[in-house]
Design an enzyme around this catalytic site. Structure first.
Site, PDB file in Angstrom:
ATOM      1  N   ASP A  71      -7.946  -5.082  -0.521  1.00  0.00           N
ATOM      2  CA  ASP A  71      -8.353  -5.937  -1.550  1.00  0.00           C
ATOM      3  C   ASP A  71      -7.990  -7.657  -1.552  1.00  0.00           C
ATOM      4  O   ASP A  71      -8.532  -8.351  -2.477  1.00  0.00           O
ATOM      5  CB  ASP A  71      -7.975  -5.362  -2.852  1.00  0.00           C
ATOM      6  CG  ASP A  71      -8.531  -4.098  -3.382  1.00  0.00           C
ATOM      7  OD1 ASP A  71      -9.622  -4.005  -2.969  1.00  0.00           O
ATOM      8  OD2 ASP A  71      -7.856  -3.205  -3.733  1.00  0.00           O
TER       9      ASP A  71
ATOM     10  N   HIS B 146       0.905  -1.270   0.170  1.00  0.00           N
ATOM     11  CA  HIS B 146      -0.139  -0.190  -0.062  1.00  0.00           C
ATOM     12  C   HIS B 146       1.040   1.320   0.012  1.00  0.00           C
ATOM     13  O   HIS B 146       1.946   1.403   0.695  1.00  0.00           O
ATOM     14  CB  HIS B 146      -1.041  -0.093   1.367  1.00  0.00           C
ATOM     15  CG  HIS B 146      -2.052   0.903   1.010  1.00  0.00           C
ATOM     16  ND1 HIS B 146      -1.944   2.246   1.205  1.00  0.00           N
ATOM     17  CD2 HIS B 146      -3.263   0.905   0.534  1.00  0.00           C
ATOM     18  CE1 HIS B 146      -2.928   3.020   1.047  1.00  0.00           C
ATOM     19  NE2 HIS B 146      -3.804   2.225   0.696  1.00  0.00           N
TER      20      HIS B 146
HETATM   21  N1  CMC Z   1       4.221  -7.554  -5.125  1.00  0.00           N
HETATM   22  C1  CMC Z   1       5.561  -7.219  -5.407  1.00  0.00           C
HETATM   23  N2  CMC Z   1       6.358  -6.386  -4.976  1.00  0.00           N
HETATM   24  C2  CMC Z   1       5.930  -5.001  -4.520  1.00  0.00           C
HETATM   25  C3  CMC Z   1       4.406  -4.856  -4.471  1.00  0.00           C
HETATM   26  C4  CMC Z   1       3.629  -6.193  -4.797  1.00  0.00           C
HETATM   27  N3  CMC Z   1       2.438  -6.101  -4.477  1.00  0.00           N
HETATM   28  N4  CMC Z   1       4.055  -3.885  -3.967  1.00  0.00           N
HETATM   29  C5  CMC Z   1       5.130  -2.878  -4.109  1.00  0.00           C
HETATM   30  N5  CMC Z   1       6.221  -3.918  -4.376  1.00  0.00           N
HETATM   31  C6  CMC Z   1       7.582  -3.537  -4.314  1.00  0.00           C
HETATM   32  C7  CMC Z   1       8.149  -2.504  -5.564  1.00  0.00           C
HETATM   33  O1  CMC Z   1       8.608  -3.264  -6.553  1.00  0.00           O
HETATM   34  C8  CMC Z   1       9.222  -1.840  -4.777  1.00  0.00           C
HETATM   35  O2  CMC Z   1      10.326  -2.723  -4.857  1.00  0.00           O
HETATM   36  P1  CMC Z   1      11.917  -1.944  -4.914  1.00  0.00           P
HETATM   37  O3  CMC Z   1      11.998  -1.200  -3.559  1.00  0.00           O
HETATM   38  O4  CMC Z   1      12.700  -3.176  -5.071  1.00  0.00           O
HETATM   39  O5  CMC Z   1      11.836  -1.416  -6.405  1.00  0.00           O
HETATM   40  C9  CMC Z   1       8.546  -1.540  -3.440  1.00  0.00           C
HETATM   41  O6  CMC Z   1       7.915  -2.621  -3.295  1.00  0.00           O
HETATM   42  C10 CMC Z   1       7.847  -0.202  -3.215  1.00  0.00           C
HETATM   43  O7  CMC Z   1       7.129  -0.172  -4.378  1.00  0.00           O
HETATM   44  P2  CMC Z   1       6.353   0.936  -4.814  1.00  0.00           P
HETATM   45  O8  CMC Z   1       5.555   0.882  -6.150  1.00  0.00           O
HETATM   46  O9  CMC Z   1       7.163   2.184  -4.820  1.00  0.00           O
HETATM   47  O10 CMC Z   1       5.036   1.079  -3.699  1.00  0.00           O
HETATM   48  P3  CMC Z   1       3.989   2.135  -3.693  1.00  0.00           P
HETATM   49  O11 CMC Z   1       3.790   2.319  -2.234  1.00  0.00           O
HETATM   50  O12 CMC Z   1       4.142   3.211  -4.676  1.00  0.00           O
HETATM   51  O13 CMC Z   1       2.842   1.240  -4.363  1.00  0.00           O
HETATM   52  C11 CMC Z   1       1.002  -0.372  -4.550  1.00  0.00           C
HETATM   53  C12 CMC Z   1       1.613   0.675  -3.713  1.00  0.00           C
HETATM   54  C13 CMC Z   1      -0.346  -0.553  -3.886  1.00  0.00           C
HETATM   55  C14 CMC Z   1       0.740   0.378  -6.119  1.00  0.00           C
HETATM   56  C15 CMC Z   1       1.777  -1.452  -4.762  1.00  0.00           C
HETATM   57  O14 CMC Z   1       1.984  -2.020  -3.567  1.00  0.00           O
HETATM   58  C16 CMC Z   1       1.102  -2.559  -5.805  1.00  0.00           C
HETATM   59  O15 CMC Z   1       1.172  -2.470  -6.829  1.00  0.00           O
HETATM   60  N6  CMC Z   1       0.255  -3.369  -5.071  1.00  0.00           N
HETATM   61  C17 CMC Z   1      -0.679  -4.402  -5.871  1.00  0.00           C
HETATM   62  C18 CMC Z   1      -1.624  -3.602  -6.304  1.00  0.00           C
HETATM   63  C19 CMC Z   1      -2.573  -3.614  -5.222  1.00  0.00           C
HETATM   64  O16 CMC Z   1      -3.004  -4.207  -4.451  1.00  0.00           O
HETATM   65  N7  CMC Z   1      -3.384  -2.544  -5.508  1.00  0.00           N
HETATM   66  C20 CMC Z   1      -4.472  -2.181  -4.251  1.00  0.00           C
HETATM   67  C21 CMC Z   1      -3.949  -1.152  -3.389  1.00  0.00           C
HETATM   68  S1  CMC Z   1      -5.269  -0.982  -1.709  1.00  0.00           S
HETATM   69  C22 CMC Z   1      -6.671  -0.444  -2.772  1.00  0.00           C
HETATM   70  C23 CMC Z   1      -6.730   1.023  -2.913  1.00  0.00           C
HETATM   71  O17 CMC Z   1      -7.163   1.939  -2.137  1.00  0.00           O
HETATM   72  O18 CMC Z   1      -6.343   1.360  -4.149  1.00  0.00           O
END
Ligand code: CMC
Length: 433
Positions: A367, A310
């Site tokens: 989710d 998240h």
């Molecule tokens: N699976 C694998 N790796 C992940 C995931 C995941 N679900 N989420 C983050 N990472 C890794 C990412 O690759 C990065 O790694 P590194 O530091 O080595 O480059 C690190 O964790 C940080 O990721 P980020 O993309 O900078 O994190 P963020 O906080 O910007 O992204 C997110 C948040 C929700 C987009 C992401 O965690 C994600 O894609 N999750 C899966 C999709 C999901 O479940 N979305 C629903 C969110 S809750 C409902 C809502 O309110 O939208």
């Protein structure tokens, strides 16, 4: 705003050959912000914050999140209290009004929901005109914006904003249920005045001329809780979209439709559909959980563990804790054994004991388990994000209202750091390589 404190200290920024002082202020939960509004004028400089993850775009008194501590509050009330004791309609009132309703206030609001539950009969032509394979989110976003054509008089908010909010919250529920019926080629079921919000929705979805649908209290309760847990989440992608559109002066329906579109993406609300698809894929791939954990960690593979991680919660998502309980409870009461629940639990356990996920603070989000509850209720996978939208609507409405009521209203217009080519001479067609 009441909770805003201007601090006597200033933030000091040192730039080459320049030192400037910037005002500092504090929100009601102690969050400090630097007001950089004058930076460009005074220092010829803008700030860069990829994805706005460290930028407050507005002042808001609707929702509070402390991502480190796993706190979520609507209008000051802890989500755990709200989800345990309220109905979705009460929460919708709370978000839109800023206060919990009294009994008479709730009764009036519920009456408004009933009065405005129908959609214009001609709107059914839209459903009929959509190809059968249309995604329900595509139908929802077009229907929400077309409400403004069918009801031009409602483009502006009613002086009684309860009516404006109830009209939209009620009609979106009807649109969602009608789109489901149409996708199955079944006759639509009209809303009933004798049923409360969630029971009414279930009836519109599942009642049929050939098979009586029994509205079970445990299903109504689970649906209320799911919608409540999705009702607001401060400046997430779809809510920020709603506020962005509202800032241009666009009407409520245009802003809501934009919110629906933003929610659709798999990294946001579309994750609930993606989780179910992922769990099915794992089952069909011989339950090879290790393989999917490895894929999620592989930087050359686009696969992410859906329903994990998240942008704000870096400890746990309080909604997901609650939802897991609702899921276990409902499936037990309905005597449903869903193989997807078993895979989800195994996947969660594997991820939570893996250093990749631990180091990055990746936990199940709202989710991860919600789709399994919706499956037990009978909601098809491609409608899961529509359910998220129904839940999020009161939050979007509250944020739209906060934006347009703001005395210091301003059109949203971020800056960019241009990194394209510098000025170059035009090349006529016959000289281009
Ligand atoms: N699976 C694998 N790796 C992940 C995931 C995941 N679900 N989420 C983050 N990472 C890794 C990412 O690759 C990065 O790694 P590194 O530091 O080595 O480059 C690190 O964790 C940080 O990721 P980020 O993309 O900078 O994190 P963020 O906080 O910007 O992204 C997110 C948040 C929700 C987009 C992401 O965690 C994600 O894609 N999750 C899966 C999709 C999901 O479940 N979305 C629903 C969110 S809750 C409902 C809502 O309110 O939208």
């Amino acid at each position: 705003m009441d909770g805003l404190t201007q601090m006597s200290e200033k933030a000091v920024l040192t730039l080459p050959g320049k030192r400037i002082e910037l005002p500092l202020f504090e929100g009601s939960e102690g969050e400090r912000a630097i007001d950089i509004g004058a930076l460009r004028k005074e220092a010829g400089c803008i700030t860069f914050d990829n994805g706005f993850s460290n930028t407050a775009s507005c002042l808001s008194d609707i929702c509070f999140i402390d991502g480190e501590k796993g706190i979520l509050r609507y209008r000051g009330y802890d989500i755990e209290d709200i989800a345990a004791h309220c109905t979705f309609v009460e929460v919708a009132y709370l978000l839109v009004h800023g206060k919990l309703p009294t009994e008479p206030e709730l009764k009036t609001f519920s009456e408004y929901l009933n009065e405005h539950s129908m959609i214009h009969e001609d709107m059914q032509n839209f459903f009929n005109g959509m190809p059968p394979q249309s995604h329900p989110m595509a139908i929802l976003s077009s229907m929400v914006t077309s409400l403004s054509s069918f009801y031009p008089h409602i483009m502006d908010a009613d002086p009684n904003f309860d009516i404006t909010a109830a009209r939209l919250i009620s009609k979106v529920r009807t649109i969602a249920a009608f789109s489901y019926k149409k996708s199955r080629g079944e006759p639509v079921v009209y809303p009933r005045h004798d049923l409360p919000y969630c029971a009414n929705f279930l009836n519109m979805m599942f009642q049929s001329p050939v098979k009586q649908y029994e509205i079970r209290p445990e299903v109504v309760e689970a649906l209320n809780k799911l919608l409540i847990l999705h009702a607001d989440h401060e400046q997430n992608c779809s809510t920020s979209t709603v506020r962005m559109v509202a800032s241009s002066g666009a009407n409520l329906y245009a802003a809501m439709s934009a919110g629906v579109s933003a929610l659709w993406g798999p990294y946001h609300g579309g994750a609930n559909q993606a989780v179910i698809e992922m769990l099915n894929e794992i089952i069909n791939d011989n339950m090879n959980i290790k393989k999917y954990i490895a894929k999620a960690k592989d930087k050359n593979d686009k696969f992410r563990l859906m329903g994990f991680g998240h942008a704000v919660y870096k400890n746990f998502d309080p909604r997901s804790k609650f939802i897991k309980g609702v899921c276990d409870n409902l499936l037990a009461k309905m005597k449903i054994i869903d193989p997807l629940l078993d895979v989800a639990k195994q996947l969660e356990e594997a991820a939570l004991s893996d250093s990749y996920f631990i180091e990055r603070k990746l936990y199940p989000n709202v989710d991860f388990y919600s789709g399994i509850i919706y499956r037990a209720i009978g909601i098809p996978t491609n409608m899961l994000t529509v359910m998220f939208a129904i839940g999020r609507l009161p939050g979007w409405i509250a944020h739209w209202k906060e934006t347009v009521d703001n005395k210091h209203w301003k059109i949203w217009r971020p800056r960019q750091v241009y990194v394209g080519p510098a000025r170059r001479d035009f090349i006529p067609m016959n000289k281009r390589a």
